[in-house]
Design a protein around this motif. Structure first.
Motif, PDB file in Angstrom:
ATOM      1  N   ASP A   4       0.817  -1.208   0.000  1.00  0.00           N
ATOM      2  CA  ASP A   4       0.000   0.000   0.000  1.00  0.00           C
ATOM      3  C   ASP A   4       0.851   1.258   0.000  1.00  0.00           C
ATOM      4  N   GLU A 146      -4.145   7.932   3.101  1.00  0.00           N
ATOM      5  CA  GLU A 146      -5.117   7.179   3.892  1.00  0.00           C
ATOM      6  C   GLU A 146      -4.745   5.709   4.060  1.00  0.00           C
ATOM      7  N   ALA A 147      -4.135   5.104   3.041  1.00  0.00           N
ATOM      8  CA  ALA A 147      -3.717   3.702   3.185  1.00  0.00           C
ATOM      9  C   ALA A 147      -2.662   3.569   4.281  1.00  0.00           C
ATOM     10  N   LYS A 150      -4.457   3.925   7.613  1.00  0.00           N
ATOM     11  CA  LYS A 150      -5.215   2.698   7.904  1.00  0.00           C
ATOM     12  C   LYS A 150      -4.279   1.578   8.347  1.00  0.00           C
ATOM     13  N   ASN A 151      -3.130   1.466   7.664  1.00  0.00           N
ATOM     14  CA  ASN A 151      -2.169   0.396   7.970  1.00  0.00           C
ATOM     15  C   ASN A 151      -1.254   0.725   9.130  1.00  0.00           C
ATOM     16  N   ARG A 152      -1.345   1.947   9.648  1.00  0.00           N
ATOM     17  CA  ARG A 152      -0.418   2.414  10.692  1.00  0.00           C
ATOM     18  C   ARG A 152       1.024   2.202  10.229  1.00  0.00           C
ATOM     19  N   ASP A 177       0.795   6.231  15.666  1.00  0.00           N
ATOM     20  CA  ASP A 177      -0.077   5.744  14.599  1.00  0.00           C
ATOM     21  C   ASP A 177       0.284   6.326  13.239  1.00  0.00           C
TER      22      ASP A 177
END
Length: 196
Positions: A4, A146-147, A150-152, A177
């Motif tokens: 990602d 954003e990916a 989301k994946n931290r 995060d």
């Protein structure tokens, strides 16, 4: 997480899609009944002769994609007779990339608030034989990826940003995060990047 990081873009990924669309409009035009036996694609960039009008842009953290990372990229650029620009955020240092053999190399540099860090990075690149600095000034605010959120996203624990080892820059907070995004946001000079 790693896929990602490489495959995604910021916000709604509009620029990413526009880049893909632009590349899809580039077509090869076949030449029929024309002598193409002696084509010369050489050109010069900042006085350096290269084999083609293509250079390798800085790409961060290449060892996430392959164990040889920037080493392999440096060797490939040299073999192709073109210029590699090493990312500041490389997982191989300027010294390590220089040790891969001959080649024309540039170093990509962000403007950090601590000008001592900037000076140290430039001196290291110069000592390692890098021929130019590619100053990156388009990152006063990092795009919202954003990916990565989301994946931290964080740099895998077996890798480091090698050009920053030994510099008084602080450590990337891998527990945070937003990891890389918060680190970059905290180090890049937002006030004068465009005035350097």
């Amino acid at each position: 997480m790693v896929y990602d990081y490489y495959a995604s873009g910021a916000e709604d990924e509009w620029t990413l899609q526009e880049n893909r669309n632009a590349f899809s409009r580039i077509l090869f035009r076949p030449r029929i009944l024309i002598d193409v036996s002696k084509i010369d694609m050489t050109t010069t960039v900042l006085g350096f002769k290269i084999s083609m009008p293509i250079m390798l842009a800085p790409t961060a953290m290449q060892k996430m994609a392959h164990p040889e990372g920037e080493y392999a990229t440096a060797r490939a650029a040299s073999a192709a007779g073109t210029i590699m620009t090493l990312s500041s955020w490389a997982t191989s240092s300027v010294e390590e990339v220089a040790s891969t053999g001959p080649g024309i190399r540039f170093f990509q540099l962000y403007v950090y608030r601590d000008r001592n860090v900037v000076a140290q990075l430039v001196r290291r690149a110069e000592r390692a034989g890098f021929k130019a600095i590619a100053l990156t000034v388009d990152t006063p605010r990092l795009g919202r990826r954003e990916a990565d959120i989301k994946n931290r996203f964080t740099l895998p624990p077996f890798l480091t940003l090698k050009n920053f080892e030994g510099l008084d820059l602080g450590k990337m907070d891998k527990a945070n995060d937003s990891g890389l995004a918060s680190y970059v946001a905290g180090q890049i000079d937002r006030t004068s990047a465009g005035r350097m």
